[in-house]
Design an enzyme around this catalytic site. Structure first.
Site, PDB file in Angstrom:
ATOM      1  N   GLU A  12      27.485  35.382  -9.944  1.00  0.00           N
ATOM      2  CA  GLU A  12      27.687  35.509  -8.502  1.00  0.00           C
ATOM      3  C   GLU A  12      26.384  35.714  -7.731  1.00  0.00           C
ATOM      4  OE1 GLU A  12      30.700  34.835  -7.368  1.00  0.00           O
ATOM      5  OE2 GLU A  12      31.389  34.683  -9.445  1.00  0.00           O
ATOM      6  N   GLY A  14      24.688  32.907  -6.569  1.00  0.00           N
ATOM      7  CA  GLY A  14      24.495  31.704  -5.764  1.00  0.00           C
ATOM      8  C   GLY A  14      23.945  30.520  -6.522  1.00  0.00           C
ATOM      9  N   LYS A  15      24.087  30.544  -7.836  1.00  0.00           N
ATOM     10  CA  LYS A  15      23.486  29.498  -8.675  1.00  0.00           C
ATOM     11  C   LYS A  15      24.017  28.100  -8.357  1.00  0.00           C
ATOM     12  CE  LYS A  15      24.548  29.720 -13.075  1.00  0.00           C
ATOM     13  NZ  LYS A  15      25.264  30.965 -12.722  1.00  0.00           N
ATOM     14  N   LYS A  37      26.963  20.401 -16.106  1.00  0.00           N
ATOM     15  CA  LYS A  37      27.492  21.752 -16.319  1.00  0.00           C
ATOM     16  C   LYS A  37      27.994  21.815 -17.757  1.00  0.00           C
ATOM     17  CE  LYS A  37      28.946  25.856 -14.869  1.00  0.00           C
ATOM     18  NZ  LYS A  37      28.103  26.871 -14.197  1.00  0.00           N
ATOM     19  N   ASP A  50      32.473  24.015 -10.776  1.00  0.00           N
ATOM     20  CA  ASP A  50      31.152  24.028 -10.154  1.00  0.00           C
ATOM     21  C   ASP A  50      30.630  22.621  -9.872  1.00  0.00           C
ATOM     22  OD1 ASP A  50      31.214  26.770 -10.236  1.00  0.00           O
ATOM     23  OD2 ASP A  50      29.964  26.947 -12.025  1.00  0.00           O
ATOM     24  N   GLY A 110      23.494  26.464 -15.893  1.00  0.00           N
ATOM     25  CA  GLY A 110      24.086  27.343 -16.886  1.00  0.00           C
ATOM     26  C   GLY A 110      25.259  28.130 -16.346  1.00  0.00           C
TER      27      GLY A 110
END
Length: 238
Positions: A12, A14-15, A37, A50, A110
């Site tokens: 959490e 902001g990747k 991903k 994601d 990751g």
């Protein structure tokens, strides 16, 4: 760089949004982009993960997801509990190299932090970065506590002889507190590399067209942007 590994100092931070911004800035600069991903956790089959979020925000990039595990756990644990095979470093490297042949930039995002386990052998994203000989971009939080976890991540990279691309602040608020403002000067030392950007808080809530238009303004030239760390620190630091 043709392959860039994106990790966070934790969950959490902001990747995914930073990955989307890097992709959008590269696209705006005329580069073809793929996002890989390796292990998506915490998302059920059929739900957007994601990769879908990066595509929504950044635009026409190639998105590849290698493994999906429904529980929001470390990939190794999530795979074991789901009764599924984990995603291993060799598989990730093969996928990245295949994408590299047809794209100018491959972003490998990751899950969680650098040393989160991918499989029962204890493989991590750091192992993937080493096999790819790819630089690692660290996404960090802005506030209190970030210097410690950023330093720990940097030391783990250095201990493995991995290249550090820099650090990006994943979410910069409109009204930063004192710790955040002080951290602008401290983060490069903690990371052992340059501060390469700061995304505004709520960037993911922007309309995709606005996100794509503004992404380059949040990132340094090394990431195809026009953001300047010294100017940002002068405006927001202490």
């Amino acid at each position: 760089m043709s392959v860039l590994v994106v990790t966070g100092t934790g969950t959490e931070v902001g990747k995914t949004v930073v990955t989307a911004a890097v992709a959008a800035a590269a696209l705006a600069a005329g580069r073809s982009v793929a996002v890989l991903k390796p292990a998506q956790t915490g998302v059920a089959i059929g739900e957007p993960g994601d990769v879908a979020e990066v595509l929504r925000l950044a635009g026409p990039v190639t998105g590849v997801e290698l493994g999906r595990f429904p529980e929001p756990l470390a990939p190794s644990t999530a795979a074991r509990r789901a009764g599924l095979a984990p995603v291993r470093p060799a598989e990730i490297v093969r996928a990245a190299r295949e994408l590299e042949r047809t794209h100018d930039l491959v972003l490998v995002e990751g899950a969680g932090g650098l040393l989160v386990r991918l499989d029962e052998e204890g493989s991590t994203l750091a192992d993937v970065a080493g096999l790819l000989d790819a630089p690692v971009l660290v996404v960090a939080q802005a506030g209190l506590g970030t210097l410690n976890v950023t330093t720990l991540t940097a030391e783990a990279l250095a201990a493995r002889g991995l290249r550090r691309a820099g650090v990006v602040i994943g979410s910069w608020p409109a009204a930063p507190d004192l710790a955040m403002r002080c951290n602008l000067a401290e983060l490069p030392g903690a990371a052992g590399s340059a501060l390469l950007g700061a995304l505004p808080e709520g960037a993911a809530a922007l309309a995709p067209a606005d996100f794509r238009r503004d992404a380059a303004n949040w990132l340094a030239p090394e990431l195809s942007g026009g953001w300047n760390a010294a100017d940002f620190a002068a405006a927001h630091g202490v």
